[in-house]
Design a protein around this motif. Structure first.
Motif, PDB file in Angstrom:
ATOM      1  N   ARG A  23     -10.024 -18.316  17.335  1.00  0.00           N
ATOM      2  CA  ARG A  23     -10.022 -18.283  18.855  1.00  0.00           C
ATOM      3  C   ARG A  23      -8.718 -18.277  19.441  1.00  0.00           C
ATOM      4  NH1 ARG A  23     -14.548 -21.766  18.124  1.00  0.00           N
ATOM      5  NH2 ARG A  23     -16.244 -20.679  17.259  1.00  0.00           N
ATOM      6  N   ARG A  24      -7.887 -19.154  18.727  1.00  0.00           N
ATOM      7  CA  ARG A  24      -6.746 -19.363  19.451  1.00  0.00           C
ATOM      8  C   ARG A  24      -5.950 -18.153  19.123  1.00  0.00           C
ATOM      9  NH1 ARG A  24      -7.952 -24.598  18.249  1.00  0.00           N
ATOM     10  NH2 ARG A  24      -6.817 -24.750  16.321  1.00  0.00           N
ATOM     11  N   LYS A  25      -5.885 -17.618  17.991  1.00  0.00           N
ATOM     12  CA  LYS A  25      -5.198 -16.616  17.463  1.00  0.00           C
ATOM     13  C   LYS A  25      -5.425 -15.296  17.428  1.00  0.00           C
ATOM     14  CE  LYS A  25      -3.999 -19.597  14.193  1.00  0.00           C
ATOM     15  NZ  LYS A  25      -3.613 -19.928  12.771  1.00  0.00           N
ATOM     16  N   MET A  26      -6.322 -14.902  18.583  1.00  0.00           N
ATOM     17  CA  MET A  26      -7.007 -13.508  18.606  1.00  0.00           C
ATOM     18  C   MET A  26      -5.844 -12.475  18.644  1.00  0.00           C
ATOM     19  SD  MET A  26     -10.068 -14.260  21.337  1.00  0.00           S
ATOM     20  CE  MET A  26     -10.707 -12.418  21.449  1.00  0.00           C
ATOM     21  N   THR A  27      -6.208 -11.217  17.876  1.00  0.00           N
ATOM     22  CA  THR A  27      -5.297 -10.022  17.891  1.00  0.00           C
ATOM     23  C   THR A  27      -5.453  -9.396  19.539  1.00  0.00           C
ATOM     24  OG1 THR A  27      -7.079  -8.455  17.297  1.00  0.00           O
ATOM     25  CG2 THR A  27      -5.786  -9.719  15.414  1.00  0.00           C
ATOM     26  N   ASP A  28      -4.580  -8.448  19.513  1.00  0.00           N
ATOM     27  CA  ASP A  28      -4.531  -7.984  20.982  1.00  0.00           C
ATOM     28  C   ASP A  28      -5.994  -7.120  21.092  1.00  0.00           C
ATOM     29  OD1 ASP A  28      -2.038  -8.694  21.057  1.00  0.00           O
ATOM     30  OD2 ASP A  28      -0.949  -6.822  20.779  1.00  0.00           O
ATOM     31  N   ALA A  29      -6.391  -6.551  20.017  1.00  0.00           N
ATOM     32  CA  ALA A  29      -7.528  -5.699  20.221  1.00  0.00           C
ATOM     33  C   ALA A  29      -9.042  -6.893  20.517  1.00  0.00           C
ATOM     34  CB  ALA A  29      -7.889  -5.001  18.998  1.00  0.00           C
ATOM     35  N   GLU A  30      -8.991  -7.761  19.567  1.00  0.00           N
ATOM     36  CA  GLU A  30      -9.893  -8.741  20.158  1.00  0.00           C
ATOM     37  C   GLU A  30      -9.882  -9.434  21.369  1.00  0.00           C
ATOM     38  OE1 GLU A  30     -10.214 -10.590  15.385  1.00  0.00           O
ATOM     39  OE2 GLU A  30      -8.996 -11.350  16.843  1.00  0.00           O
ATOM     40  N   ARG A  31      -8.790  -9.563  22.060  1.00  0.00           N
ATOM     41  CA  ARG A  31      -8.572 -10.005  23.367  1.00  0.00           C
ATOM     42  C   ARG A  31      -8.984  -8.897  24.263  1.00  0.00           C
ATOM     43  NH1 ARG A  31      -4.821 -13.618  22.147  1.00  0.00           N
ATOM     44  NH2 ARG A  31      -3.234 -12.186  21.473  1.00  0.00           N
ATOM     45  N   ARG A  32      -8.757  -7.724  23.878  1.00  0.00           N
ATOM     46  CA  ARG A  32      -8.984  -6.736  24.953  1.00  0.00           C
ATOM     47  C   ARG A  32     -10.434  -6.659  25.018  1.00  0.00           C
ATOM     48  NH1 ARG A  32      -5.923  -1.513  25.930  1.00  0.00           N
ATOM     49  NH2 ARG A  32      -7.160  -0.433  27.464  1.00  0.00           N
ATOM     50  N   SER A 102     -12.606   0.215  14.683  1.00  0.00           N
ATOM     51  CA  SER A 102     -11.108  -0.028  14.239  1.00  0.00           C
ATOM     52  C   SER A 102     -10.258  -0.628  15.454  1.00  0.00           C
ATOM     53  CB  SER A 102     -10.298   1.347  13.862  1.00  0.00           C
ATOM     54  OG  SER A 102     -10.056   1.984  14.927  1.00  0.00           O
ATOM     55  N   ASP A 103      -9.221  -1.195  15.307  1.00  0.00           N
ATOM     56  CA  ASP A 103      -8.440  -1.805  16.391  1.00  0.00           C
ATOM     57  C   ASP A 103      -7.829  -0.828  17.100  1.00  0.00           C
ATOM     58  OD1 ASP A 103      -8.626  -4.604  15.331  1.00  0.00           O
ATOM     59  OD2 ASP A 103      -6.881  -4.733  14.379  1.00  0.00           O
ATOM     60  N   ARG A 104      -7.524   0.385  16.469  1.00  0.00           N
ATOM     61  CA  ARG A 104      -7.008   1.586  17.111  1.00  0.00           C
ATOM     62  C   ARG A 104      -7.998   2.020  18.110  1.00  0.00           C
ATOM     63  NH1 ARG A 104      -4.672   5.441  13.329  1.00  0.00           N
ATOM     64  NH2 ARG A 104      -3.074   3.996  13.255  1.00  0.00           N
ATOM     65  N   ASP A 105      -9.254   2.131  17.776  1.00  0.00           N
ATOM     66  CA  ASP A 105     -10.235   2.642  18.798  1.00  0.00           C
ATOM     67  C   ASP A 105     -10.311   1.503  19.993  1.00  0.00           C
ATOM     68  OD1 ASP A 105     -11.529   4.732  17.084  1.00  0.00           O
ATOM     69  OD2 ASP A 105     -12.876   3.382  16.244  1.00  0.00           O
ATOM     70  N   VAL A 106     -10.299   0.455  19.735  1.00  0.00           N
ATOM     71  CA  VAL A 106     -10.307  -0.674  20.936  1.00  0.00           C
ATOM     72  C   VAL A 106      -9.290  -0.392  21.903  1.00  0.00           C
ATOM     73  CG1 VAL A 106     -10.324  -3.087  21.679  1.00  0.00           C
ATOM     74  CG2 VAL A 106     -11.667  -2.380  19.703  1.00  0.00           C
ATOM     75  N   MET A 107      -7.853  -0.156  21.318  1.00  0.00           N
ATOM     76  CA  MET A 107      -6.722  -0.142  22.088  1.00  0.00           C
ATOM     77  C   MET A 107      -6.603   1.167  22.798  1.00  0.00           C
ATOM     78  SD  MET A 107      -5.658  -3.080  21.730  1.00  0.00           S
ATOM     79  CE  MET A 107      -4.079  -2.947  22.345  1.00  0.00           C
ATOM     80  N   ASN A 109      -9.395   3.680  23.134  1.00  0.00           N
ATOM     81  CA  ASN A 109     -10.614   4.023  23.792  1.00  0.00           C
ATOM     82  C   ASN A 109     -11.643   2.744  24.061  1.00  0.00           C
ATOM     83  OD1 ASN A 109     -12.522   5.762  24.747  1.00  0.00           O
ATOM     84  ND2 ASN A 109     -13.180   6.484  22.530  1.00  0.00           N
ATOM     85  N   ILE A 110     -11.185   1.929  24.637  1.00  0.00           N
ATOM     86  CA  ILE A 110     -11.856   0.830  24.984  1.00  0.00           C
ATOM     87  C   ILE A 110     -13.441   1.136  25.922  1.00  0.00           C
ATOM     88  CG2 ILE A 110     -10.851   0.123  27.225  1.00  0.00           C
ATOM     89  CD1 ILE A 110     -12.446  -2.413  24.648  1.00  0.00           C
ATOM     90  N   GLU A 111     -13.227   2.308  26.775  1.00  0.00           N
ATOM     91  CA  GLU A 111     -14.503   2.699  27.348  1.00  0.00           C
ATOM     92  C   GLU A 111     -15.450   3.174  26.267  1.00  0.00           C
ATOM     93  OE1 GLU A 111     -15.236   1.790  30.480  1.00  0.00           O
ATOM     94  OE2 GLU A 111     -13.212   1.011  30.692  1.00  0.00           O
ATOM     95  N   GLY A 112     -14.954   4.105  25.493  1.00  0.00           N
ATOM     96  CA  GLY A 112     -16.079   4.511  24.412  1.00  0.00           C
ATOM     97  C   GLY A 112     -16.538   3.571  23.457  1.00  0.00           C
ATOM     98  N   VAL A 113     -15.654   2.375  23.342  1.00  0.00           N
ATOM     99  CA  VAL A 113     -16.149   1.165  22.282  1.00  0.00           C
ATOM    100  C   VAL A 113     -17.206   0.376  23.004  1.00  0.00           C
ATOM    101  CG1 VAL A 113     -15.470  -0.867  21.442  1.00  0.00           C
ATOM    102  CG2 VAL A 113     -14.220   1.304  20.868  1.00  0.00           C
ATOM    103  N   CYS A 114     -16.901   0.312  24.407  1.00  0.00           N
ATOM    104  CA  CYS A 114     -17.773  -0.535  25.319  1.00  0.00           C
ATOM    105  C   CYS A 114     -19.180   0.383  25.292  1.00  0.00           C
ATOM    106  CB  CYS A 114     -17.519  -1.093  26.505  1.00  0.00           C
ATOM    107  SG  CYS A 114     -16.051  -2.165  26.399  1.00  0.00           S
ATOM    108  N   GLN A 115     -19.121   1.658  25.557  1.00  0.00           N
ATOM    109  CA  GLN A 115     -20.314   2.230  25.668  1.00  0.00           C
ATOM    110  C   GLN A 115     -21.164   2.381  24.443  1.00  0.00           C
ATOM    111  OE1 GLN A 115     -21.372   3.691  28.463  1.00  0.00           O
ATOM    112  NE2 GLN A 115     -23.442   4.346  27.511  1.00  0.00           N
ATOM    113  N   ALA A 116     -20.472   2.175  23.229  1.00  0.00           N
ATOM    114  CA  ALA A 116     -21.207   2.184  22.163  1.00  0.00           C
ATOM    115  C   ALA A 116     -21.940   1.050  21.826  1.00  0.00           C
ATOM    116  CB  ALA A 116     -20.447   2.565  20.731  1.00  0.00           C
TER     117      ALA A 116
END
Length: 133
Positions: A23-32, A102-107, A109-116
């Motif tokens: 939790r302290r070392k989240m990746t950029d994608a996880e944080r986003r 994928s991390d790439r999807d989150v970075m 296309n965050i709106e598409g990931v959240c919609q899914a």
């Protein structure tokens, strides 16, 4: 729909400590993604780096029986794919639905990931309501 057990498998103490460090070392994608999940836009309560049995999942909505995994490059190797298959089978055996992005999807296309995710949460909610009738 298979119901999530009232009590999940016992978690080993070292898993809990390891989850805390993740939790302290989240990746950029996880944080986003976490910023979106905790903002309430998805209308479900998620936990991050949640121990379930001998695994630590990136995000879990226990109430809806949903696990979200974010995959970096290691998940796309043959060994990584095999580990993910075993992990997903275990989580499904407990009644969880596993969504992978994928991390790439989150970075990118965050709106598409959240919609899914939102669609899955709504579907699980409808399924839960129907089974309660």
């Amino acid at each position: 729909m298979r119901a999530i057990p009232k009590r999940l498998p016992k978690t080993k103490p070292h898993s809990v400590n390891f989850a805390r460090s993740l939790r302290r070392k989240m990746t950029d994608a996880e944080r986003r993604l976490w910023a979106r999940l905790r903002s309430g836009r998805i209308s479900a309560k998620f936990r991050r780096q949640e121990p379930i049995g001998s695994y630590i999942v990136d995000f879990a909505c226990i109430e809806r029986g949903l696990v979200i995994e974010l995959d970096g490059s290691l998940h796309y190797t043959d060994e990584g794919k095999k580990r993910d298959e075993v992990r997903d089978a275990y989580l499904r055996s407990l009644g969880f639905m596993v969504l992978r992005f994928s991390d790439r999807d989150v970075m990118n296309n965050i709106e598409g990931v959240c919609q899914a995710i939102l669609e899955q949460v709504q579907w699980k909610n409808e399924e839960k309501e129907e089974s309660g009738k």
